[in-house]
Write an enzyme that holds these catalytic residues in place. Structure first.
Site, PDB file in Angstrom:
ATOM      1  N   VAL A 168       0.834  -1.204   0.000  1.00  0.00           N
ATOM      2  CA  VAL A 168       0.000   0.000   0.000  1.00  0.00           C
ATOM      3  C   VAL A 168       0.869   1.255   0.000  1.00  0.00           C
ATOM      4  CG1 VAL A 168      -1.808   1.267   1.231  1.00  0.00           C
ATOM      5  CG2 VAL A 168      -1.910  -1.213   1.114  1.00  0.00           C
ATOM      6  N   CYS A 169       1.945   1.243   0.762  1.00  0.00           N
ATOM      7  CA  CYS A 169       2.854   2.394   0.800  1.00  0.00           C
ATOM      8  C   CYS A 169       3.503   2.606  -0.559  1.00  0.00           C
ATOM      9  CB  CYS A 169       3.918   2.200   1.872  1.00  0.00           C
ATOM     10  SG  CYS A 169       3.252   2.017   3.532  1.00  0.00           S
ATOM     11  N   SER A 170       3.957   1.534  -1.152  1.00  0.00           N
ATOM     12  CA  SER A 170       4.548   1.603  -2.490  1.00  0.00           C
ATOM     13  C   SER A 170       3.540   2.152  -3.489  1.00  0.00           C
ATOM     14  CB  SER A 170       5.023   0.209  -2.916  1.00  0.00           C
ATOM     15  OG  SER A 170       5.474   0.219  -4.239  1.00  0.00           O
TER      16      SER A 170
END
Length: 189
Positions: free
Chosen positions: A83-85
């Site tokens: 999700v961060c990526s």
């Protein structure tokens, strides 16, 4: 006697500092389970708290480094999660289309890992910044204070206008979900 007094005084002030830091805890979710951040995000229509973060070349960058532009703070736990990526990729694609705007992607990842990630993923339109040696997470209320991710940052987006005031904020209710990109982008248009 003197050393006992000094130790007692230090313990007292440490306890007072912890109590002050822990009194404004905010609840978010991580995969549906409650976790807590230090506090709520800074208030809308107020000056953004100053910060000093570290870029991928180990240089200090401050909020003033980006003065006179819209600043989107894409805050997240680690580039090493899906999700961060995804949020870094999404803002990287959008950043080139936003005039007078810079996107700062902020995590506790070391600058070396951020630089490696950007090189491997072709990330060129955002500025990666590390909170590994600053108090950004406390000043913005996003540092996690419990759970296995204690010490990392929660997922949030803050938009600062060219005069330095916060014009949009989103503490993503569940860290495992992506932020509302459209609302953040709309704040600078």
């Amino acid at each position: 006697m003197f050393s006992k007094l000094v130790c007692s005084t230090l313990l007292f002030f440490s306890a007072v500092g912890f109590a002050q830091k822990s009194k404004a805890i905010n609840t978010v979710l991580m995969g549906g389970k409650e976790v807590h951040t230090y506090a709520k995000l800074p208030a809308l229509n107020k000056p953004a708290p100053k910060f000093t973060l570290t870029d991928v070349n180990m240089n200090d960058q401050t909020l003033d480094s980006f003065k006179g532009r819209y600043v989107i703070l894409n805050i997240f736990p680690s580039v090493d999660t899906g999700v961060c990526s995804a949020s870094v990729h999404h803002f990287n694609e959008e950043a080139g289309n936003l005039p007078n705007t810079v996107v700062l992607c902020i995590s506790k990842d070391l600058p070396f890992a951020q630089k490696r990630f950007c090189g491997a993923e072709g990330i060129k339109n955002v500025v990666m910044l590390s909170d590994f040696r600053s108090d950004f997470g406390w000043n913005y209320g996003v540092e996690l204070v419990d759970s296995p991710m204690k010490g990392l940052l929660s997922r949030a987006v803050v938009v600062i206008d060219p005069s330095g005031n916060i014009i949009y904020e989103e503490q993503v209710p569940d860290i495992s979900q992506e932020p509302n990109y459209e609302a953040a982008i709309a704040a600078v248009k």
